[in-house]
Design an enzyme around this catalytic site. Structure first.
Site, PDB file in Angstrom:
ATOM      1  N   GLY A   1       0.824  -1.204   0.000  1.00 30.89           N
ATOM      2  CA  GLY A   1       0.000   0.000   0.000  1.00 30.89           C
ATOM      3  C   GLY A   1       0.858   1.254   0.000  1.00 30.89           C
ATOM      4  O   GLY A   1       2.028   1.217  -0.378  1.00 30.89           O
ATOM      5  N   ALA A   2       0.237   2.403   0.429  1.00 31.64           N
ATOM      6  CA  ALA A   2       0.891   3.718   0.315  1.00 31.64           C
ATOM      7  C   ALA A   2       1.366   3.896  -1.126  1.00 31.64           C
ATOM      8  O   ALA A   2       2.517   4.237  -1.393  1.00 31.64           O
ATOM      9  CB  ALA A   2       2.039   3.858   1.312  1.00 31.64           C
ATOM     10  N   LEU A   3       0.464   3.634  -2.048  1.00 33.13           N
ATOM     11  CA  LEU A   3       0.829   3.543  -3.471  1.00 33.13           C
ATOM     12  C   LEU A   3       1.177   4.909  -4.049  1.00 33.13           C
ATOM     13  O   LEU A   3       0.561   5.921  -3.722  1.00 33.13           O
ATOM     14  CB  LEU A   3      -0.336   2.925  -4.252  1.00 33.13           C
ATOM     15  CG  LEU A   3      -0.774   1.528  -3.775  1.00 33.13           C
ATOM     16  CD1 LEU A   3      -1.926   1.006  -4.645  1.00 33.13           C
ATOM     17  CD2 LEU A   3       0.386   0.538  -3.777  1.00 33.13           C
TER      18      LEU A   3
ATOM     19  N   GLY B   1       5.425   5.100  -8.617  1.00 32.94           N
ATOM     20  CA  GLY B   1       6.282   3.935  -8.846  1.00 32.94           C
ATOM     21  C   GLY B   1       5.451   2.658  -8.911  1.00 32.94           C
ATOM     22  O   GLY B   1       5.634   1.823  -9.798  1.00 32.94           O
ATOM     23  N   HIS B   2       4.505   2.523  -7.969  1.00 37.68           N
ATOM     24  CA  HIS B   2       3.623   1.344  -7.999  1.00 37.68           C
ATOM     25  C   HIS B   2       2.768   1.354  -9.275  1.00 37.68           C
ATOM     26  O   HIS B   2       2.537   0.308  -9.886  1.00 37.68           O
ATOM     27  CB  HIS B   2       2.693   1.329  -6.789  1.00 37.68           C
ATOM     28  CG  HIS B   2       3.393   1.161  -5.478  1.00 37.68           C
ATOM     29  ND1 HIS B   2       3.542   2.188  -4.580  1.00 37.68           N
ATOM     30  CD2 HIS B   2       3.979   0.089  -4.912  1.00 37.68           C
ATOM     31  CE1 HIS B   2       4.186   1.741  -3.514  1.00 37.68           C
ATOM     32  NE2 HIS B   2       4.469   0.479  -3.691  1.00 37.68           N
TER      33      HIS B   2
ATOM     34  N   GLY C   1       9.511  -4.106  -8.291  1.00 35.55           N
ATOM     35  CA  GLY C   1      10.347  -2.969  -8.680  1.00 35.55           C
ATOM     36  C   GLY C   1      11.833  -3.277  -8.549  1.00 35.55           C
ATOM     37  O   GLY C   1      12.250  -3.977  -7.625  1.00 35.55           O
TER      38      GLY C   1
ATOM     39  N   GLN D   1      15.569  -7.785  -3.169  1.00 36.75           N
ATOM     40  CA  GLN D   1      14.275  -8.473  -3.059  1.00 36.75           C
ATOM     41  C   GLN D   1      13.898  -9.099  -4.410  1.00 36.75           C
ATOM     42  O   GLN D   1      13.476 -10.263  -4.477  1.00 36.75           O
ATOM     43  CB  GLN D   1      13.222  -7.460  -2.612  1.00 36.75           C
ATOM     44  CG  GLN D   1      11.794  -7.931  -2.768  1.00 36.75           C
ATOM     45  CD  GLN D   1      10.797  -6.955  -2.175  1.00 36.75           C
ATOM     46  OE1 GLN D   1      10.706  -6.848  -0.968  1.00 36.75           O
ATOM     47  NE2 GLN D   1      10.043  -6.257  -3.008  1.00 36.75           N
TER      48      GLN D   1
ATOM     49  N   LEU E   1      11.420   6.909  -6.078  1.00 38.01           N
ATOM     50  CA  LEU E   1      10.131   6.974  -5.382  1.00 38.01           C
ATOM     51  C   LEU E   1      10.056   5.843  -4.364  1.00 38.01           C
ATOM     52  O   LEU E   1      10.435   4.708  -4.651  1.00 38.01           O
ATOM     53  CB  LEU E   1       8.976   6.834  -6.376  1.00 38.01           C
ATOM     54  CG  LEU E   1       8.813   7.925  -7.425  1.00 38.01           C
ATOM     55  CD1 LEU E   1       7.466   7.783  -8.124  1.00 38.01           C
ATOM     56  CD2 LEU E   1       8.936   9.308  -6.841  1.00 38.01           C
TER      57      LEU E   1
ATOM     58  N   ARG F   1       8.495   5.433   1.830  1.00 37.13           N
ATOM     59  CA  ARG F   1       9.149   5.986   3.029  1.00 37.13           C
ATOM     60  C   ARG F   1       9.580   7.440   2.827  1.00 37.13           C
ATOM     61  O   ARG F   1       9.970   8.096   3.795  1.00 37.13           O
ATOM     62  CB  ARG F   1      10.347   5.127   3.419  1.00 37.13           C
ATOM     63  CG  ARG F   1       9.935   3.753   3.916  1.00 37.13           C
ATOM     64  CD  ARG F   1      11.050   3.026   4.649  1.00 37.13           C
ATOM     65  NE  ARG F   1      10.523   1.919   5.417  1.00 37.13           N
ATOM     66  CZ  ARG F   1      10.514   0.639   5.005  1.00 37.13           C
ATOM     67  NH1 ARG F   1      11.010   0.317   3.835  1.00 37.13           N
ATOM     68  NH2 ARG F   1      10.010  -0.304   5.780  1.00 37.13           N
TER      69      ARG F   1
END
Ligand code: PAF
Length: 307
Positions: free
Chosen positions: A33-35, A38-39, A161, A167, A198, A201
């Site tokens: 979330g907190a899209l 970039g998302h 991403g 990751q 982006l 955080r």
């Protein structure tokens, strides 16, 4: 159009089973979330990946699923699990804009019924380096939830991403090593105009910290330019930028091969590599990375009279 929202596994299965039965390919973008933009760009990559008919010749335009789940398993003690931004209504708008079909937004109990799982995914040696050194257990938490999301959504394509490069490499490795049957696609990092990657955080940064944070990307570019002069020159160029920036507390700056295995002792000219950086700016930990081509020192020297 507003996407359908599934809160439970059963709702998710109901929304996808017909389309899967019709032979459509499913794309998944896992998020916490907190899209942001970039998302949204990951969603575009995912939608394009299933826009065409799949290799088996099923119908084009398969469903795009975005999961929104702040995964407690990947946060260590003292990390920002409680203050991690949760902005569901705004997230839904981003998904609607991006043409998402299904938002899977389960509760912690729905993902981990009966508490944390007894069986988890061990990331192996790559989970111990770079981010893994300062965040023990982090990648086991990430891989475990991604494996669960792959099991619940059963996507043909999963998009992640490149900003979280370690990751991405680990998820790709997990999908291959455990034969999960998912194509893992890495999407390019989206940046602010001044180069800052982006990140959800970034909202923690005050204006002065926001200015300091740009040093990470400037350092990576300085290294890329010096890359033709060899490994020490590339690292020195990046370090010089980071040292000159106030307020940047460097955690690591490391070069590796694109699959994150160590560079050989003798780096041949033209070696493709990845430079990764992590630093604290105020209380916020930021990461970034860039591909670069390394040269050998001698290659970059202009030919002298004895050449
Ligand atoms: O990159 C993220 O947002 C998370 O690590 C992920 C992949 C959604 C797993 O929780």
């Amino acid at each position: 159009m507003t996407p359908a929202v599934a809160r439970t596994r059963a709702e998710l299965a109901d929304l996808l089973s017909g389309r899967r039965a019709a032979g459509e390919r499913v794309a998944l973008v896992p998020t916490m979330g907190a899209l942001h933009a970039g998302h949204a760009s990951l969603m575009t990559v995912a939608r394009d990946a299933v826009a065409a008919a799949g290799p088996a010749g099923g119908p084009a335009g398969g469903p795009l699923v975005v999961s929104i789940f702040v995964n407690p398993l990947q946060f260590g003690p003292g990390e920002d699990l409680d203050r991690y931004p949760r902005t569901f209504d705004a997230d839904l708008e981003v998904c609607a804009h991006a043409g998402v079909d299904v938002v899977f937004a389960p509760s912690v109990d729905e993902v981990y019924p009966g508490g944390p799982p007894q069986v988890t995914v061990h990331p192996g040696p790559l989970g111990e380096v770079l981010e893994g050194r300062t965040r023990p257990g982090h990648f086991a938490g990430v891989l475990t939830v991604v494996a669960k999301l792959f099991g619940l959504v059963r996507p043909d394509v999963g998009v992640f991403g490149q900003k979280d490069y370690q990751q991405l490499v680990l998820i790709r490795r997990m999908a291959a090593d455990l034969c999960l049957g998912v194509e893992v696609v890495g999407a390019e990092t989206r940046r602010e105009d001044d180069g800052l990657a982006l990140s959800s955080r970034n909202v923690y940064l005050d204006p002065a910290q926001r200015r300091d944070a740009v040093a990470l990307n400037r350092a990576l570019h300085a290294a890329r330019e010096a890359g033709a002069l060899g490994v020490p020159a590339a690292l020195d160029a990046a370090r010089a930028v980071l040292d000159a920036a106030g307020g940047v507390d460097l955690d690591y700056l490391e070069l590796a091969l694109p699959d994150l295995s160590p560079l050989p002792a003798d780096v041949a000219a033209g070696t493709e590599a990845r430079l990764l950086v992590a630093a604290r700016v105020g209380a916020t930990r930021l990461i970034d990375n860039l591909p670069l081509t390394l040269g050998a020192v001698d290659d970059a020297r202009p030919p002298g009279p004895d050449h």
